[in-house]
Motif scaffolding. Sequence first.
Motif, PDB file in Angstrom:
ATOM      1  N   ALA A 173       0.897  -1.224   0.033  1.00  0.00           N
ATOM      2  CA  ALA A 173      -0.158  -0.101  -0.128  1.00  0.00           C
ATOM      3  C   ALA A 173       0.866   1.266   0.041  1.00  0.00           C
ATOM      4  CB  ALA A 173      -1.100  -0.007   1.318  1.00  0.00           C
ATOM      5  N   ARG A 174       1.980   1.207   0.671  1.00  0.00           N
ATOM      6  CA  ARG A 174       2.744   2.247   0.544  1.00  0.00           C
ATOM      7  C   ARG A 174       3.698   2.637  -0.528  1.00  0.00           C
ATOM      8  NH1 ARG A 174       5.876   4.384   5.978  1.00  0.00           N
ATOM      9  NH2 ARG A 174       4.217   4.307   7.295  1.00  0.00           N
ATOM     10  N   VAL A 175       3.879   1.731  -1.654  1.00  0.00           N
ATOM     11  CA  VAL A 175       4.517   2.138  -2.597  1.00  0.00           C
ATOM     12  C   VAL A 175       3.942   1.865  -4.109  1.00  0.00           C
ATOM     13  CG1 VAL A 175       6.923   1.626  -1.466  1.00  0.00           C
ATOM     14  CG2 VAL A 175       5.618  -0.256  -2.606  1.00  0.00           C
ATOM     15  N   ASN A 176       2.813   1.280  -3.741  1.00  0.00           N
ATOM     16  CA  ASN A 176       1.692   0.976  -4.972  1.00  0.00           C
ATOM     17  C   ASN A 176       2.228  -0.061  -5.852  1.00  0.00           C
ATOM     18  OD1 ASN A 176      -0.233   2.739  -3.946  1.00  0.00           O
ATOM     19  ND2 ASN A 176       1.228   4.526  -4.856  1.00  0.00           N
ATOM     20  N   ARG A 177       2.802  -1.064  -5.271  1.00  0.00           N
ATOM     21  CA  ARG A 177       3.395  -2.266  -5.942  1.00  0.00           C
ATOM     22  C   ARG A 177       3.606  -3.359  -5.232  1.00  0.00           C
ATOM     23  NH1 ARG A 177       8.793  -2.697  -5.083  1.00  0.00           N
ATOM     24  NH2 ARG A 177       9.861  -0.686  -4.773  1.00  0.00           N
ATOM     25  N   GLU A 178       3.778  -4.517  -5.722  1.00  0.00           N
ATOM     26  CA  GLU A 178       4.386  -5.709  -4.883  1.00  0.00           C
ATOM     27  C   GLU A 178       5.791  -5.383  -4.402  1.00  0.00           C
ATOM     28  OE1 GLU A 178       3.259  -9.308  -3.046  1.00  0.00           O
ATOM     29  OE2 GLU A 178       2.062  -7.884  -4.401  1.00  0.00           O
ATOM     30  N   PRO A 179       5.792  -5.724  -3.112  1.00  0.00           N
ATOM     31  CA  PRO A 179       7.264  -5.532  -2.639  1.00  0.00           C
ATOM     32  C   PRO A 179       8.234  -6.763  -3.205  1.00  0.00           C
ATOM     33  CG  PRO A 179       6.021  -6.156  -1.077  1.00  0.00           C
ATOM     34  CD  PRO A 179       4.973  -5.870  -2.344  1.00  0.00           C
ATOM     35  N   GLU A 180       9.464  -6.462  -3.398  1.00  0.00           N
ATOM     36  CA  GLU A 180      10.493  -7.482  -3.873  1.00  0.00           C
ATOM     37  C   GLU A 180      11.862  -7.108  -3.482  1.00  0.00           C
ATOM     38  OE1 GLU A 180      10.358  -7.479  -8.245  1.00  0.00           O
ATOM     39  OE2 GLU A 180      10.604  -5.237  -8.344  1.00  0.00           O
ATOM     40  N   GLY A 181      12.603  -8.120  -3.636  1.00  0.00           N
ATOM     41  CA  GLY A 181      14.152  -7.724  -3.316  1.00  0.00           C
ATOM     42  C   GLY A 181      14.384  -7.690  -1.855  1.00  0.00           C
ATOM     43  N   TRP A 182      14.958  -6.657  -1.322  1.00  0.00           N
ATOM     44  CA  TRP A 182      15.253  -6.633   0.123  1.00  0.00           C
ATOM     45  C   TRP A 182      13.917  -6.581   1.073  1.00  0.00           C
ATOM     46  CZ3 TRP A 182      19.890  -8.362   0.614  1.00  0.00           C
ATOM     47  CH2 TRP A 182      20.683  -7.984  -0.414  1.00  0.00           C
ATOM     48  N   LEU A 183      13.898  -7.473   2.269  1.00  0.00           N
ATOM     49  CA  LEU A 183      12.862  -7.609   2.806  1.00  0.00           C
ATOM     50  C   LEU A 183      12.573  -6.410   3.699  1.00  0.00           C
ATOM     51  CD1 LEU A 183      10.433  -9.432   3.447  1.00  0.00           C
ATOM     52  CD2 LEU A 183      11.802 -10.491   5.432  1.00  0.00           C
ATOM     53  N   LEU A 184      13.438  -5.957   4.417  1.00  0.00           N
ATOM     54  CA  LEU A 184      13.360  -4.657   5.181  1.00  0.00           C
ATOM     55  C   LEU A 184      13.863  -3.497   4.710  1.00  0.00           C
ATOM     56  CD1 LEU A 184      14.665  -6.315   8.444  1.00  0.00           C
ATOM     57  CD2 LEU A 184      12.202  -6.005   7.894  1.00  0.00           C
ATOM     58  N   SER A 185      13.297  -2.912   3.430  1.00  0.00           N
ATOM     59  CA  SER A 185      13.504  -1.716   2.762  1.00  0.00           C
ATOM     60  C   SER A 185      12.481  -0.801   2.923  1.00  0.00           C
ATOM     61  CB  SER A 185      13.664  -2.242   1.635  1.00  0.00           C
ATOM     62  OG  SER A 185      13.862  -1.288   0.561  1.00  0.00           O
ATOM     63  N   HIS A 186      12.958   0.524   3.186  1.00  0.00           N
ATOM     64  CA  HIS A 186      11.710   1.646   3.273  1.00  0.00           C
ATOM     65  C   HIS A 186      11.104   1.878   1.789  1.00  0.00           C
ATOM     66  CE1 HIS A 186      13.354   2.337   7.103  1.00  0.00           C
ATOM     67  NE2 HIS A 186      12.226   2.693   7.294  1.00  0.00           N
ATOM     68  N   ASP A 187      11.652   1.474   0.687  1.00  0.00           N
ATOM     69  CA  ASP A 187      11.071   1.474  -0.618  1.00  0.00           C
ATOM     70  C   ASP A 187      10.596   0.035  -1.437  1.00  0.00           C
ATOM     71  OD1 ASP A 187      13.405   0.419  -1.628  1.00  0.00           O
ATOM     72  OD2 ASP A 187      14.178   1.889  -2.643  1.00  0.00           O
ATOM     73  N   ALA A 188      10.349  -0.758  -0.455  1.00  0.00           N
ATOM     74  CA  ALA A 188       9.848  -2.305  -0.736  1.00  0.00           C
ATOM     75  C   ALA A 188      10.508  -2.868  -1.527  1.00  0.00           C
ATOM     76  CB  ALA A 188       8.589  -2.112  -1.210  1.00  0.00           C
ATOM     77  N   GLY A 189      11.989  -2.783  -1.111  1.00  0.00           N
ATOM     78  CA  GLY A 189      12.882  -3.873  -1.718  1.00  0.00           C
ATOM     79  C   GLY A 189      14.187  -3.647  -2.748  1.00  0.00           C
TER      80      GLY A 189
END
Length: 218
Positions: A200-216
Amino acid sequence: FNAYRDHCERTGSRASTVKSYRMVGKRITPALGATPIDALTPRMVDDFYTELGERLAPNTIRITGVSIGAALNQAIKWEWLIVNPFSKATLPAKVKPERTAMTVDELQRMVDHAYTKDDDPVLGFALILASLTGARRGELAGFRWDDIDTDAASIRIERQFVPENGGGQHVGPPKSKARTVTIGAEGMALIERYRSTMRARVNREPEGWLLSHDAGTT
């Protein structure tokens, strides 16, 4: 001692080790530091330990003594010294500190503060993930979304972020061997809640790094 610290840095010692040697160097008293290494005696070293004992814990003094002793062993290899006076001095007895685990209520308060007061779901979930997996700080930073096995309700610890000498960091293998940790259905539910928050925060599916403020991505 600084020569030994610089030698360790040149020969590829871990950044955390070099940093600890910098701290040890600051503990060397003026009297000991002004004494030529070939004039040091075990009695001087014992007096040094006594002086440190007025302000430092026994285990810190032990680390200090072992570190300086290692430096003087290197001095012997460099033929600056014949005998290591630290090997004949008496280190304080090792003390095993009493540790108590954080309670569930204490952990919940920390997580709630991260989510509500700091508006930082990444920090909040880092606390949750640490409690679920027992992973070290660098291992937590190294988690990726594809380390999660939804079917097995587990997460794989494959890598960690390691500080570099001179600043920065790189990704390397975990300090302990790579391992898989089962987190169960409750753990998976928390991951999915975190995934939904980040989505919901970045308007896309998170991927890559798990603990990341830009979702990956970073």
